[in-house]
Design a protein around this motif. Structure first.
Motif, PDB file in Angstrom:
ATOM      1  N   ASN A   1       0.793  -1.226   0.000  1.00 15.46           N
ATOM      2  CA  ASN A   1       0.000   0.000   0.000  1.00 15.46           C
ATOM      3  C   ASN A   1       0.826   1.278   0.000  1.00 15.46           C
ATOM      4  O   ASN A   1       0.272   2.372   0.164  1.00 15.46           O
ATOM      5  CB  ASN A   1      -0.942   0.009   1.209  1.00 15.46           C
ATOM      6  CG  ASN A   1      -1.880  -1.185   1.208  1.00 15.46           C
ATOM      7  OD1 ASN A   1      -2.446  -1.530   0.167  1.00 15.46           O
ATOM      8  ND2 ASN A   1      -2.034  -1.829   2.355  1.00 15.46           N
TER       9      ASN A   1
ATOM     10  N   LEU B   1       3.967  -0.580  -6.283  1.00 15.95           N
ATOM     11  CA  LEU B   1       3.411   0.764  -6.182  1.00 15.95           C
ATOM     12  C   LEU B   1       4.439   1.833  -6.576  1.00 15.95           C
ATOM     13  O   LEU B   1       4.069   2.903  -7.057  1.00 15.95           O
ATOM     14  CB  LEU B   1       2.878   1.015  -4.772  1.00 15.95           C
ATOM     15  CG  LEU B   1       1.844   2.143  -4.620  1.00 15.95           C
ATOM     16  CD1 LEU B   1       0.744   2.050  -5.666  1.00 15.95           C
ATOM     17  CD2 LEU B   1       1.254   2.149  -3.221  1.00 15.95           C
TER      18      LEU B   1
ATOM     19  N   GLN C   1      -6.028   7.751  -0.443  1.00 16.27           N
ATOM     20  CA  GLN C   1      -7.028   7.222  -1.368  1.00 16.27           C
ATOM     21  C   GLN C   1      -6.495   7.200  -2.794  1.00 16.27           C
ATOM     22  O   GLN C   1      -6.735   6.251  -3.550  1.00 16.27           O
ATOM     23  CB  GLN C   1      -8.299   8.056  -1.267  1.00 16.27           C
ATOM     24  CG  GLN C   1      -8.973   8.009   0.104  1.00 16.27           C
ATOM     25  CD  GLN C   1     -10.106   9.014   0.239  1.00 16.27           C
ATOM     26  OE1 GLN C   1     -10.507   9.652  -0.735  1.00 16.27           O
ATOM     27  NE2 GLN C   1     -10.618   9.171   1.449  1.00 16.27           N
TER      28      GLN C   1
ATOM     29  N   SER D   1      -4.103   4.304  -3.227  1.00 18.38           N
ATOM     30  CA  SER D   1      -4.837   3.043  -3.354  1.00 18.38           C
ATOM     31  C   SER D   1      -5.407   2.911  -4.762  1.00 18.38           C
ATOM     32  O   SER D   1      -5.334   1.833  -5.377  1.00 18.38           O
ATOM     33  CB  SER D   1      -5.953   2.999  -2.318  1.00 18.38           C
ATOM     34  OG  SER D   1      -6.704   1.807  -2.433  1.00 18.38           O
ATOM     35  N   LEU D   2      -5.967   3.979  -5.292  1.00 15.92           N
ATOM     36  CA  LEU D   2      -6.497   3.959  -6.647  1.00 15.92           C
ATOM     37  C   LEU D   2      -5.399   3.708  -7.663  1.00 15.92           C
ATOM     38  O   LEU D   2      -5.571   2.921  -8.611  1.00 15.92           O
ATOM     39  CB  LEU D   2      -7.207   5.281  -6.945  1.00 15.92           C
ATOM     40  CG  LEU D   2      -7.734   5.466  -8.380  1.00 15.92           C
ATOM     41  CD1 LEU D   2      -8.761   4.388  -8.735  1.00 15.92           C
ATOM     42  CD2 LEU D   2      -8.326   6.870  -8.551  1.00 15.92           C
TER      43      LEU D   2
ATOM     44  N   GLY E   1      -2.614   2.091  -7.230  1.00 17.75           N
ATOM     45  CA  GLY E   1      -2.245   0.684  -7.178  1.00 17.75           C
ATOM     46  C   GLY E   1      -3.223  -0.194  -7.916  1.00 17.75           C
ATOM     47  O   GLY E   1      -2.829  -1.128  -8.634  1.00 17.75           O
ATOM     48  N   SER E   2      -4.520   0.103  -7.782  1.00 16.65           N
ATOM     49  CA  SER E   2      -5.537  -0.696  -8.465  1.00 16.65           C
ATOM     50  C   SER E   2      -5.448  -0.506  -9.977  1.00 16.65           C
ATOM     51  O   SER E   2      -5.536  -1.475 -10.743  1.00 16.65           O
ATOM     52  CB  SER E   2      -6.927  -0.283  -7.974  1.00 16.65           C
ATOM     53  OG  SER E   2      -7.068  -0.518  -6.596  1.00 16.65           O
ATOM     54  N   VAL E   3      -5.270   0.731 -10.420  1.00 17.03           N
ATOM     55  CA  VAL E   3      -5.154   1.006 -11.854  1.00 17.03           C
ATOM     56  C   VAL E   3      -3.948   0.297 -12.440  1.00 17.03           C
ATOM     57  O   VAL E   3      -4.012  -0.310 -13.515  1.00 17.03           O
ATOM     58  CB  VAL E   3      -5.078   2.522 -12.095  1.00 17.03           C
ATOM     59  CG1 VAL E   3      -4.705   2.812 -13.550  1.00 17.03           C
ATOM     60  CG2 VAL E   3      -6.396   3.191 -11.724  1.00 17.03           C
ATOM     61  N   HIS E   4      -2.835   0.360 -11.714  1.00 14.86           N
ATOM     62  CA  HIS E   4      -1.609  -0.248 -12.211  1.00 14.86           C
ATOM     63  C   HIS E   4      -1.743  -1.771 -12.265  1.00 14.86           C
ATOM     64  O   HIS E   4      -1.311  -2.408 -13.225  1.00 14.86           O
ATOM     65  CB  HIS E   4      -0.436   0.132 -11.308  1.00 14.86           C
ATOM     66  CG  HIS E   4       0.894  -0.357 -11.787  1.00 14.86           C
ATOM     67  ND1 HIS E   4       1.514   0.127 -12.909  1.00 14.86           N
ATOM     68  CD2 HIS E   4       1.730  -1.308 -11.291  1.00 14.86           C
ATOM     69  CE1 HIS E   4       2.663  -0.473 -13.096  1.00 14.86           C
ATOM     70  NE2 HIS E   4       2.818  -1.354 -12.119  1.00 14.86           N
ATOM     71  N   ALA E   5      -2.373  -2.364 -11.218  1.00  9.72           N
ATOM     72  CA  ALA E   5      -2.560  -3.805 -11.204  1.00  9.72           C
ATOM     73  C   ALA E   5      -3.444  -4.256 -12.349  1.00  9.72           C
ATOM     74  O   ALA E   5      -3.206  -5.294 -12.988  1.00  9.72           O
ATOM     75  CB  ALA E   5      -3.151  -4.233  -9.862  1.00  9.72           C
ATOM     76  N   THR E   6      -4.484  -3.473 -12.641  1.00 13.35           N
ATOM     77  CA  THR E   6      -5.390  -3.813 -13.739  1.00 13.35           C
ATOM     78  C   THR E   6      -4.675  -3.738 -15.076  1.00 13.35           C
ATOM     79  O   THR E   6      -4.832  -4.613 -15.947  1.00 13.35           O
ATOM     80  CB  THR E   6      -6.600  -2.872 -13.740  1.00 13.35           C
ATOM     81  OG1 THR E   6      -7.280  -2.978 -12.488  1.00 13.35           O
ATOM     82  CG2 THR E   6      -7.557  -3.229 -14.871  1.00 13.35           C
TER      83      THR E   6
END
Length: 273
Positions: A116, A134, A260, A263-264, A266-271
Motif C-alpha cells: 500500500n 506501487l 485514497q 490506493s487507486l 495501485g488498483s489502476v496499475h494492477a489492472t
C-alpha cells in the motif's frame, strides 16, 4: 570505558586475526592468540615501536592514513573501521567499499511486503536498484524510471510530475554531492554528473553550488496524470549489509486524499498489468 580505549580495541582486534587470515606464515611459539604486534606493524606498513606505543596509549593521534592501514591489517568491517576512527577523534575518509549494485533477496521481499505504499532501494548515484509494484505505478510517467537524477533533469515528465520541481532538483543535486564525498572515483557517479552537466544547464548551476544533503525524511509533492495530486512523506534507511544502498519508503497520511489516490493508483496499475 578506560583511559586507553584505542589500545584495548587494537589488542582485541589483533587477537581475533590469525596469521593465515592475512596470508602470513606462523612461526615460533605464540604467547597470545592472533597476530603479534610486529606482524600488525608489517601489514600496516608502520614502525613496530610506533604501533606498540599506540597499543600502550603513549601515542594517541595517528593520522587517517595510519588508521586506514590498520583497518586493512586487522580486517576491520565498515562499522569497526568507523569505530576505530571515532576512538581517535578522526574523521574517516570515503568508504573504500563501493556501493554494491545487487539487492539482497530478503530486502526485495521486504519492499514487496509494502503493498500500500511505494518502497524502493537506491545506491549513492540514485540508481533505482529495486522497486515494489506501487513504486512502478508512481514513477510510470517516466521513460524509463531508472535513476532519480536523470528522471528529474532529463525527462520531460519531471516538470509536471514534481509539484516543487526546483526544490526536488536542488535536493537531488545535494544528494549526489554527498555521494561524491563517499565515492569520488566512482566511474558511474562521474559519468552521471558529466552527462547531467552537459545536458542540463540547471544541473550544472546547482552542482557548482556544492550544497550537500543526505536522504533522511521529508515531504514530497507529486502530480500523477492518473490520480492527480499526491502529498507523501518519505523515510530513508541505510542498508547495513550493503553500505551505500538506502531503502526509501513513502507513505500518505491515513485516510487522506493522498492515501485514497495511492490506493487507486495501485488498483489502476494492477489492472493494466
Amino acid at each position: 570505558m578506560t583511559d586507553n580505549d584505542l589500545g584495548s580495541f587494537l589488542r582485541a582486534r589483533r587477537s581475533a586475526v590469525r596469521p593465515e587470515d592475512v596470508g602470513m606464515t606462523s612461526y615460533g611459539p605464540r604467547r597470545v592468540s592472533g597476530l603479534r604486534r610486529e606482524e600488525v606493524a608489517v601489514l600496516a606498513g608502520v614502525n613496530a615501536d610506533y604501533y606498540t606505543r599506540l597499543e600502550q596509549g603513549r601515542e594517541r593521534n595517528p593520522s587517517p592514513q595510519v588508521l586506514d592501514a590498520l583497518s586493512r591489517a586487522l580486517c576491520l568491517d565498515p562499522d569497526s573501521r568507523a569505530h576505530l576512527f571515532r576512538l581517535t577523534g578522526a574523521v574517516p575518509g570515503h568508504d573504500a567499499v563501493r556501493a554494491p549494485q545487487a539487492v539482497g533477496t530478503a530486502l526485495r521481499r521486504l519492499i514487496d511486503g509494502y503493498p500500500n505504499t511505494p518502497a524502493f532501494v537506491v545506491d549513492r548515484a540514485l540508481d533505482l536498484l529495486a522497486t515494489n509494484a506501487l513504486t512502478d505505478a508512481l514513477y510510470s510517467p517516466f521513460e524509463p524510471p531508472d535513476n532519480l537524477a536523470r528522471m528529474a533533469f532529463l525527462d520531460p515528465a519531471a516538470r509536471h510530475f514534481y509539484s516543487r520541481w526546483e526544490w526536488t532538483a536542488q535536493a537531488t543535486v545535494a544528494n549526489l554531492r554527498e555521494a561524491a564525498g563517499f565515492e569520488p572515483d566512482n566511474p558511474r557517479l562521474r559519468a552521471l554528473v558529466s552527462e547531467l552537466t552537459e545536458r542540463s544547464p540547471e544541473f550544472g548551476r546547482m552542482w557548482d553550488s556544492h550544497a550537500v544533503r543526505g536522504k533522511t525524511r521529508d515531504a514530497k509533492e507529486f502530480f500523477h496524470p492518473q490520480v492527480g495530486a499526491l502529498s507523501l512523506t518519505y523515510h530513508a534507511f541505510d542498508v547495513r549489509e550493503a553500505p551505500g544502498q538506502q531503502l526509501v519508503v513513502y507513505h500518505a497520511e491515513p485516510g487522506s486524499p493522498s492515501a485514497q489516490a495511492l490506493s487507486l493508483l495501485g488498483s489502476v496499475h494492477a489492472t493494466s498489468r
